[in-house]
Design an enzyme around this catalytic site. Structure first.
Site, mmCIF file in Angstrom:
data_model
loop_
_atom_site.group_PDB
_atom_site.id
_atom_site.type_symbol
_atom_site.label_atom_id
_atom_site.label_comp_id
_atom_site.label_asym_id
_atom_site.label_seq_id
_atom_site.Cartn_x
_atom_site.Cartn_y
_atom_site.Cartn_z
ATOM 1 C CE1 TYR A 184 -3.268 -2.788 0.244
ATOM 2 C CE2 TYR A 184 -3.637 -2.268 2.548
ATOM 3 C CZ TYR A 184 -3.928 -3.017 1.425
ATOM 4 O OH TYR A 184 -4.895 -3.982 1.507
ATOM 5 C CB SER B 49 -13.751 -4.547 -1.725
ATOM 6 O OG SER B 49 -12.505 -4.065 -2.143
ATOM 7 C CG LEU C 25 -18.891 0.604 1.330
ATOM 8 C CD1 LEU C 25 -18.501 2.007 1.788
ATOM 9 C CD2 LEU C 25 -20.412 0.454 1.324
ATOM 10 C CG PHE D 148 -12.780 -0.862 -5.585
ATOM 11 C CD1 PHE D 148 -12.282 -1.356 -4.394
ATOM 12 C CD2 PHE D 148 -12.168 -1.260 -6.762
ATOM 13 C CE1 PHE D 148 -11.198 -2.221 -4.356
ATOM 14 C CE2 PHE D 148 -11.080 -2.122 -6.737
ATOM 15 C CZ PHE D 148 -10.595 -2.607 -5.541
ATOM 16 N N GLY D 149 -16.485 1.654 -3.489
ATOM 17 C CA GLY D 149 -17.340 2.831 -3.433
ATOM 18 C C GLY D 149 -18.574 2.772 -4.302
ATOM 19 C CB THR E 222 -21.306 5.029 -1.599
ATOM 20 O OG1 THR E 222 -20.768 5.511 -2.850
ATOM 21 C CG2 THR E 222 -20.222 4.358 -0.781
ATOM 22 N N GLY E 223 -23.515 4.421 -4.043
ATOM 23 C CA GLY E 223 -24.405 5.089 -4.986
ATOM 24 C C GLY E 223 -23.800 6.319 -5.645
#
Length: 350
Positions: free
Chosen positions: A53, A238, A240, A242-243, A246-247
């Site tokens: 990372y 993960s 979510l 990678f987001g 969330t919409g």
């Protein structure tokens, strides 16, 4: 905060774990320290890192995430023993997206690489030990990082699991590592690790860190039984997607500074079928007065095989909402609706 036991380690860890892979790329050192301050104040105890990372992995940023955690720990020495600090060694570059700048493409799980990796992580983290040391992905070609089918490749060489576990056993004896785990593993791999530990008296893996979300429930088929029968807890990454869950990417939106907006690399959850399924889950959340992120995270929190749900955030506002998901309990009705959508379009982004 809720706590669950990490395998047979005897360690209780927070149900919400703090993922850190944006630190050093999308987040500054100051951001990272602010996230740690807030998470610890909310009784989060598990902090998950990796030598690779931040992501996307690049030679010029490699190790920054651990460095940021290390500078925070140096200022909060009294908290070290209250935290469950985890990190991972990067595996060999068997797929094009695997990094080749960390000890070369042949970075396999032998004594030389494991020793260099762990010592480097401990130095950057400014600590004498990690509570959980994980193998970031297998030392063999298999179904990892969205690869849908077993590749049937004959690798030139893979380090035997027994050899890897023997080195990890030495780390445990030396006090540098308390417990060991795997990541991005398969049922066959988990079975082999358990077999080797039982046969040779080597450390037993206590966890597996795999992707798990509304868009990818493949853990439920095969691996979840190991959680049930053998106590191998899932550290879900993960959650979510990678987001996406969330919409914020609905209707083609690409918010400034968001991961999908910034990096072409991340396509695991952007397939048409995944985008379609995401919209259905977003609509379901809104029908029940929940934010899409709350729905997605609360679902993961509620799974019996999940030990810790590894959330990641690039802003404090996101972090606050994600950690607060621990207080959201989904009704049987909502879970039934989620399962109905899953049956309609199962695992669109494995």
């Amino acid at each position: 905060m809720e706590y669950r036991t990490l395998g047979d380690s005897g360690l209780d860890v927070s149900l919400i774990g703090l993922g850190t892979m944006t630190w050093g790329e999308q987040n500054t050192e100051q951001d990272a320290h602010a996230q740690l301050d807030y998470a610890i104040a909310q009784s989060v105890t598990l902090i998950d890192a990796a030598e690779m990372y931040p992501v996307p992995p690049k030679p010029e940023t490699q190790g920054r995430t651990e460095q940021y955690i290390g500078t925070w720990l140096a200022r909060h020495r009294g908290l070290r023993d209250k935290l469950v600090l985890t990190t991972k060694i990067a595996g060999p570059a068997r797929q094009p997206h695997n990094p080749q700048h960390i000890r070369g493409a042949g970075n396999q799980f032998d004594r030389k690489n494991l020793t260099e990796a762990l010592d480097g992580s401990l130095k950057r983290l400014q600590t004498d030990y990690v509570d959980l040391y994980q193998l970031h992905w297998p030392d063999r070609s298999t179904t990892t990082f969205g690869r849908a089918a077993y590749p049937w490749l004959d690798d030139a060489y893979t380090v035997p699991i027994e050899e890897t576990l023997a080195v990890l056993a030495d780390f445990v004896k030396a006090g540098k590592v308390r417990h060991v785990g795997v990541s991005n593993e398969t049922p066959w791999g988990v079975a082999q690790f358990l077999r080797a530990s039982e046969k040779l008296g080597l450390p037993r893996i206590v966890s597996i860190q795999n992707a798990y979300s509304l868009l990818n429930r493949t853990f439920e088929n095969g691996l979840s039984e190991f959680s049930h029968r053998n106590g191998i807890g899932l550290l879900a990454y993960s959650p979510l997607a990678f987001g996406w869950l969330t919409g914020k990417y609905e209707n083609g939106a690409r918010p400034a500074g968001a991961r999908i907006t910034l990096f072409e690399r991340f396509k695991r959850y952007s397939k048409p079928q995944a985008v379609e399924a995401t919209s259905r889950y977003v609509a379901l959340a809104k029908r029940h007065g929940l934010s899409p992120a709350q729905l997605a995270l609360a679902f993961v929190n509620g799974r019996p095989f999940v030990t810790s749900n590894l959330i990641g955030a690039t802003t404090l506002e996101q972090l606050k909402e994600n950690i607060a998901s621990v207080d959201v309990k989904l009704s049987d009705e909502i879970v039934a609706e989620i399962d109905a959508l899953h049956d309609l379009q199962p695992n669109p982004a494995p």
